[in-house]
Scaffold this active site. Sequence first.
Site, short mmCIF file in Angstrom:
data_model
loop_
_atom_site.label_atom_id
_atom_site.label_comp_id
_atom_site.label_asym_id
_atom_site.label_seq_id
_atom_site.Cartn_x
_atom_site.Cartn_y
_atom_site.Cartn_z
N LYS A 47 0.85 -1.21 0.00
CA LYS A 47 0.00 0.00 0.00
C LYS A 47 0.88 1.25 0.00
O LYS A 47 0.62 2.21 -0.72
CB LYS A 47 -0.95 -0.02 1.21
CG LYS A 47 -2.02 -1.08 1.08
CD LYS A 47 -2.80 -1.33 2.38
CE LYS A 47 -3.64 -2.58 2.22
NZ LYS A 47 -4.30 -3.03 3.44
N GLN A 91 -5.28 -2.36 9.42
CA GLN A 91 -4.86 -3.61 8.79
C GLN A 91 -5.39 -4.79 9.61
O GLN A 91 -5.22 -4.84 10.83
CB GLN A 91 -3.32 -3.66 8.68
CG GLN A 91 -2.80 -4.80 7.83
CD GLN A 91 -3.30 -4.76 6.38
OE1 GLN A 91 -3.45 -3.71 5.78
NE2 GLN A 91 -3.60 -5.93 5.82
N ASP A 114 -11.51 1.13 3.07
CA ASP A 114 -11.67 -0.32 2.90
C ASP A 114 -13.13 -0.68 2.64
O ASP A 114 -13.42 -1.79 2.20
CB ASP A 114 -11.23 -1.05 4.19
CG ASP A 114 -9.84 -1.64 4.09
OD1 ASP A 114 -9.43 -2.02 2.97
OD2 ASP A 114 -9.16 -1.72 5.13
N1 GUN Z 1 -6.20 -8.00 5.61
C1 GUN Z 1 -6.34 -8.81 4.53
N2 GUN Z 1 -7.00 -8.17 3.54
C2 GUN Z 1 -7.28 -6.93 4.01
C3 GUN Z 1 -7.94 -5.80 3.45
O1 GUN Z 1 -8.43 -5.80 2.31
N3 GUN Z 1 -8.03 -4.71 4.26
C4 GUN Z 1 -7.53 -4.70 5.54
N4 GUN Z 1 -7.68 -3.59 6.27
N5 GUN Z 1 -6.92 -5.74 6.09
C5 GUN Z 1 -6.79 -6.84 5.32
#
Ligand code: GUN
Length: 277
Positions: A47, A91, A114
């Site tokens: 990211k 996350q 998200d």
């Molecule tokens: N952990 C695994 N996939 C994701 C996601 O798409 N967003 C977040 N925040 N955590 C994750």
Amino acid sequence: MITNGKEIALIWYEKLKEEIKLLDKKPWLAVILVGDNPASIRYVSQKAKWAKEVWIQFKLIKRERGIQEEELKEDIKKLNNDETIHGIIIQLPLPSHIDTNTIINTIYPVKDIDGFTAINMGKIALWDESGLAPCTPSGVIHICKVNSIDLEWKNVTIIGRSNIVGKPLVSMCINEWATVTCCNSKTKDLKSHTQNADIVVLATGKPWILTKDMIKKEAFVIDVGFTVIDEKIYWDACFQEISENGNPITPVPWWVGRLTVLFIMKNTLKAFYMQNK
Ligand code: GUN
């Protein structure tokens, strides 16, 4: 046609870069990372990399595994009230002593890039496009579009019931007029639900749950799931035998993962515009 998700993402990143470069004020994305889960660290670094690439400013907040729920809520409230921050990601997964839904729903929906808050999930279910849609399901719908697959009249079987992928994807496919079946790793006689599917999406994290004998010859397979066992990666679909059988199938590493990160950047820009009307 099966193109390459990486290439599709690169084309979009160029467009985003050109657009954001021209903005006087740049969008800011904040990510809270709790603990030191290696997969989470890897996702966060992706990211950070792509945010930088498209001129999105990136702030990483690292917290110890033992952090209490109230402290984490305070972190989020500070970011909610910080006008310079436009997008917030927590996350996942969070440590088990923390209630994930409580934490996610502390994020202001307009900063929830998200798309995991109850408000944004509800908007997806209501086919209200004013919110922020979850990124991996958006990637799956995009894969269908770039492969000219119209979901109208199609049977879509989704294997996976998670809040992150399976559940929002059900709503998004229904919004596209697909006929949707949602299975999970405990579905009885899975084959009875996959053999008539025009599109199968896998998101369980159960190795090789889909084999070639379970699907129609022309079924399109989109694999989102994988598991790591003894440092080896296993996908949800038996990729080799399904692709050798002639079915179009998207391999996990070059497809959906790339698009998930892309949609995070697109959502950050959308959130920025929503907050700068
Ligand atoms: N952990 C695994 N996939 C994701 C996601 O798409 N967003 C977040 N925040 N955590 C994750």
